[in-house]
Design a protein around this motif. Structure first.
Motif, short mmCIF file in Angstrom:
data_model
loop_
_atom_site.label_atom_id
_atom_site.label_comp_id
_atom_site.label_asym_id
_atom_site.label_seq_id
_atom_site.Cartn_x
_atom_site.Cartn_y
_atom_site.Cartn_z
N SER A 48 -9.23 3.26 9.74
CA SER A 48 -8.59 2.41 9.11
C SER A 48 -8.74 2.35 7.65
CB SER A 48 -8.95 0.93 9.56
OG SER A 48 -8.69 0.81 10.87
N LYS A 52 -3.09 6.67 6.24
CA LYS A 52 -2.34 7.04 7.24
C LYS A 52 -1.01 6.36 6.85
CE LYS A 52 -4.43 5.91 10.83
NZ LYS A 52 -5.68 5.06 10.27
N SER A 53 -0.95 5.11 7.02
CA SER A 53 0.21 4.28 7.20
C SER A 53 0.98 4.36 5.56
CB SER A 53 0.04 3.02 7.35
OG SER A 53 -0.47 2.70 8.76
N GLN A 96 4.78 -1.32 13.66
CA GLN A 96 4.06 -2.07 14.82
C GLN A 96 4.69 -3.29 15.36
OE1 GLN A 96 -0.06 -2.91 13.24
NE2 GLN A 96 0.22 -1.33 11.56
N ASP A 173 4.89 4.20 12.97
CA ASP A 173 3.55 3.59 12.22
C ASP A 173 2.81 2.77 13.29
OD1 ASP A 173 1.75 2.85 10.43
OD2 ASP A 173 3.14 1.52 9.38
N GLU A 174 1.78 3.53 13.80
CA GLU A 174 0.99 2.90 15.06
C GLU A 174 1.96 1.84 15.95
OE1 GLU A 174 -2.50 0.97 13.48
OE2 GLU A 174 -2.68 2.34 11.90
N SER A 177 -0.23 -0.31 18.49
CA SER A 177 -1.21 -1.13 18.03
C SER A 177 -1.03 -2.58 18.30
CB SER A 177 -1.63 -0.82 16.71
OG SER A 177 -0.67 -1.29 15.72
N THR A 205 -1.33 6.99 14.55
CA THR A 205 -1.73 6.39 16.03
C THR A 205 -3.32 6.51 16.31
OG1 THR A 205 -1.35 6.17 18.08
CG2 THR A 205 -1.43 8.41 17.29
N HIS A 206 -3.83 5.34 16.87
CA HIS A 206 -5.04 5.67 17.42
C HIS A 206 -5.27 5.95 18.83
CE1 HIS A 206 -6.59 3.65 13.91
NE2 HIS A 206 -5.74 2.71 13.79
N GLU A 207 -3.89 6.42 19.27
CA GLU A 207 -3.93 6.97 20.85
C GLU A 207 -4.44 8.34 20.83
OE1 GLU A 207 -3.69 4.94 23.27
OE2 GLU A 207 -3.09 3.08 22.41
#
Length: 252
Positions: A48, A52-53, A96, A173-174, A177, A205-207
């Motif tokens: 975070s 990224k975003s 998101q 964008d994520e 989330s 992403t966090h995936e």
């Protein structure tokens, strides 16, 4: 993994990209160079606050870069005098929090942009929207309103709404989330199918499972910089940068 074979042509190139906030005291992006090839699925990962975003939002100038170039289909859209709205019509964006119009039906949410921006006749716009809704299993909800849908359903609508403009690239964008865990899978499945169709995609992403399975290339960012990039196998099993290794050790 996408079944497409990315061409050597870069659809998007960023050069020396910087984005500063608070009068320059915060450097959200600090000299990023990257290429997005046509037909490629690029997944952007990192902690975070890594930028990224901001990187994604600079690709379609939702955040205007402080310095640097964003070359999209041969045009530096960050330069002065460019009609960014014309170029944005070829860039789909999924956020998101869905960003659906609450006072419009799902069908109206999907047809308003093609009709107003591209002068697509209503009958054609509605036919194409219903076909897309059918692809994601939501054709029967065309007359519903956003507050009548689950989070996963809203995000699936947000994805196919962007597709109604027939973009050349999709930016995510994520997108999972804000969803409850049981809804994540249905959205990722839509994104996997989109990747298999050959759509150029940039996904923040966090995936990590999605990154490994679907990504052609993974970018790891930290402190506003592109630290390392490579295939999913290179990044997840043989990362070279100590910062990348440290990040992945905490989440895998």
């Amino acid at each position: 993994m996408s079944t497409s074979n990315p061409a050597s042509e870069a659809l998007i190139s960023v050069r020396a990209l910087e984005k500063h906030f608070a009068g320059g005291s915060i450097r959200a992006l600090n000299g990023v160079d990257a290429d997005i090839m046509r037909g490629e699925v690029v997944v952007v990962i990192g902690p975070s606050g890594s930028g990224k975003s901001t990187f994604l939002r600079c690709l379609n100038l939702l955040d205007r870069p402080t310095h640097g170039q964003v070359i999209f289909e041969g045009v530096d859209i960050a330069s002065s005098g460019v009609n960014i709205n014309l170029h944005r019509q070829r860039m789909g964006m999924v956020f998101q929090h869905f960003n659906l119009f609450p006072h419009m039906t799902i069908l109206r949410n999907m047809t308003i942009a093609p009709m107003k921006l591209k002068n697509v006749p209503r009958e054609e716009a509605e036919r194409e929207a219903l076909e897309l809704l059918d692809r994601v299993g939501l054709k029967d909800r065309a007359s519903a309103y956003p507050n009548q849908l689950s989070g996963g359903q809203k995000q699936r609508v947000a994805i196919v709404r962007a597709l109604c403009m027939k973009p050349d690239v999709m930016l995510f964008d994520e997108p999972t989330s804000a969803l409850d865990p049981e809804m994540v899978g249905e959205v990722l499945e839509v994104m996997k199918n989109l990747a298999r169709s050959g759509m150029t995609m940039v996904v923040v992403t966090h995936e990590m499972g999605f990154a490994r399975e679907v990504g052609d290339r993974v970018l790891f960012m930290d402190s506003g910089k592109l630290i390392e990039q490579g295939t999913p196998e290179q990044i997840f099993t043989n990362a070279q940068n100590p910062r990348t290794k440290s990040f992945l050790s905490k989440i895998i």
